[in-house]
Design a protein around this motif. Structure first.
Motif, PDB file in Angstrom:
ATOM      1  N   ARG A  86      32.166  45.181  41.715  1.00  0.00           N
ATOM      2  CA  ARG A  86      32.276  44.185  42.799  1.00  0.00           C
ATOM      3  C   ARG A  86      32.506  42.940  42.143  1.00  0.00           C
ATOM      4  O   ARG A  86      33.403  41.914  42.499  1.00  0.00           O
ATOM      5  N   SER A  87      31.825  42.596  40.791  1.00  0.00           N
ATOM      6  CA  SER A  87      31.966  41.416  40.211  1.00  0.00           C
ATOM      7  C   SER A  87      33.378  41.326  39.594  1.00  0.00           C
ATOM      8  O   SER A  87      34.000  40.124  39.744  1.00  0.00           O
ATOM      9  N   ARG A  89      36.049  42.664  40.816  1.00  0.00           N
ATOM     10  CA  ARG A  89      36.974  42.662  41.690  1.00  0.00           C
ATOM     11  C   ARG A  89      37.055  41.161  42.215  1.00  0.00           C
ATOM     12  O   ARG A  89      38.120  40.715  42.646  1.00  0.00           O
ATOM     13  N   GLN A  90      35.848  40.505  42.200  1.00  0.00           N
ATOM     14  CA  GLN A  90      35.769  39.169  42.550  1.00  0.00           C
ATOM     15  C   GLN A  90      36.482  37.999  41.880  1.00  0.00           C
ATOM     16  O   GLN A  90      37.163  37.226  42.152  1.00  0.00           O
ATOM     17  N   ARG A  91      36.534  38.351  40.667  1.00  0.00           N
ATOM     18  CA  ARG A  91      37.103  37.300  39.577  1.00  0.00           C
ATOM     19  C   ARG A  91      38.373  37.798  39.009  1.00  0.00           C
ATOM     20  O   ARG A  91      39.051  36.968  38.589  1.00  0.00           O
ATOM     21  N   ASP A 129      44.716  44.784  47.117  1.00  0.00           N
ATOM     22  CA  ASP A 129      43.661  43.789  47.222  1.00  0.00           C
ATOM     23  C   ASP A 129      42.538  44.079  48.286  1.00  0.00           C
ATOM     24  O   ASP A 129      41.596  43.705  48.273  1.00  0.00           O
TER      25      ASP A 129
END
Length: 259
Positions: A86-87, A89-91, A129
């Motif tokens: 998740r980390s 994917r967010q950045r 995305d």
């Protein structure tokens, strides 16, 4: 030399140029039909070389202080992997190198970027995305070209049930087993739906030299091993979840230009 002789010489030179140009066009067409479009293959090949170094740099990068604090409370490997997935994917930015995909059946070994916009897919296969990166329960999806920009997915129609697909990210290595393939319309978004297990979906334009349809390969997660900060206390088997994630974007947005 007479005027008539000069004209004949000019015409002969022009004819030679046209013949050579025609031969080059035929060679280019033949290479494209037999393999892939050569000019974009060259540019993408150079880009992939740079992306390999970017991916290695990403793998070596230490967790941020916030990530390190969160990881200190996570002992189980699946939890650590999911957090780091998740980390990242967010950045991750569009076109950024985030993973490597290996498919032994078709001799594929490419860096995968984030995003399926035209610019990102010129660099290599790209993660949708609207779907999570591997490690988060659900369906993750990757799109790629079949005739241009290195044609990474040109031969995915050759995949057979039981074939192995490996996706490596900085925090884990994920092994998928191919189950089936379908030919669908670009608007058929249901192929990206989450099912009762973690899966990988590969998509590309179909048939070759056309974007009229999509060829879609479905593969089931059969193994997940932590890497780097993703290592932790192992649990038996891949982690599953009953959460339903329904992607909002369609296949129509991926691998439509240049095929």
């Amino acid at each position: 030399m007479t005027e008539h002789g000069r004209r004949r010489r000019v015409l002969r030179a022009l004819s030679t140029v046209l013949i050579v140009a025609g031969c080059l066009i035929l060679v280019d067409a033949g290479v494209t039909v037999a393999w892939q479009e050569p000019l974009t293959a060259f540019t993408t090949g150079r880009t992939q070389a740079g992306l390999q170094q970017d991916l290695e740099d990403l793998r070596r990068r230490a967790p941020t202080s916030a990530e390190a604090q969160a990881l200190s409370d996570l002992a189980a490997e699946p939890s650590r992997i999911a957090f780091l997935s998740r980390s990242l994917r967010q950045r991750a930015r569009a076109g950024q190198a985030v993973a490597r995909i290996r498919i032994p059946r078709i001799d594929l070994d490419r860096v995968v970027v984030q995003g399926v916009d035209p610019g990102s897919l010129r660099k290599g296969p790209g993660f949708y995305d609207s779907t999570p990166l591997p490690g988060v329960p659900g369906t993750t999806a990757i799109a790629g070209h079949r005739t241009t920009y290195g044609a990474p997915f040109r031969r995915i129609d050759e995949l057979r049930r039981g074939d192995r697909i490996v996706v490596e990210l900085p925090y884990g290595t994920f092994t998928y087993t191919m189950e089936r393939q379908r030919i669908v319309k670009p608007s058929e978004v249901s192929v990206l739906d989450t099912v009762g297990y973690d899966q990988l979906v590969l998509s590309a334009c179909h048939p070759l030299f056309s974007s009229a349809e999509r060829i879609v390969v479905f593969a089931r997660l059969t193994g997940a091993v932590g890497r780097g900060s993703g290592r932790g206390r192992p649990l038996a088997g891949p982690t599953l979840s009953d959460r339903v994630q329904r992607p909002s974007s369609a296949l129509k947005g991926a691998a439509t230009t240049g095929r």
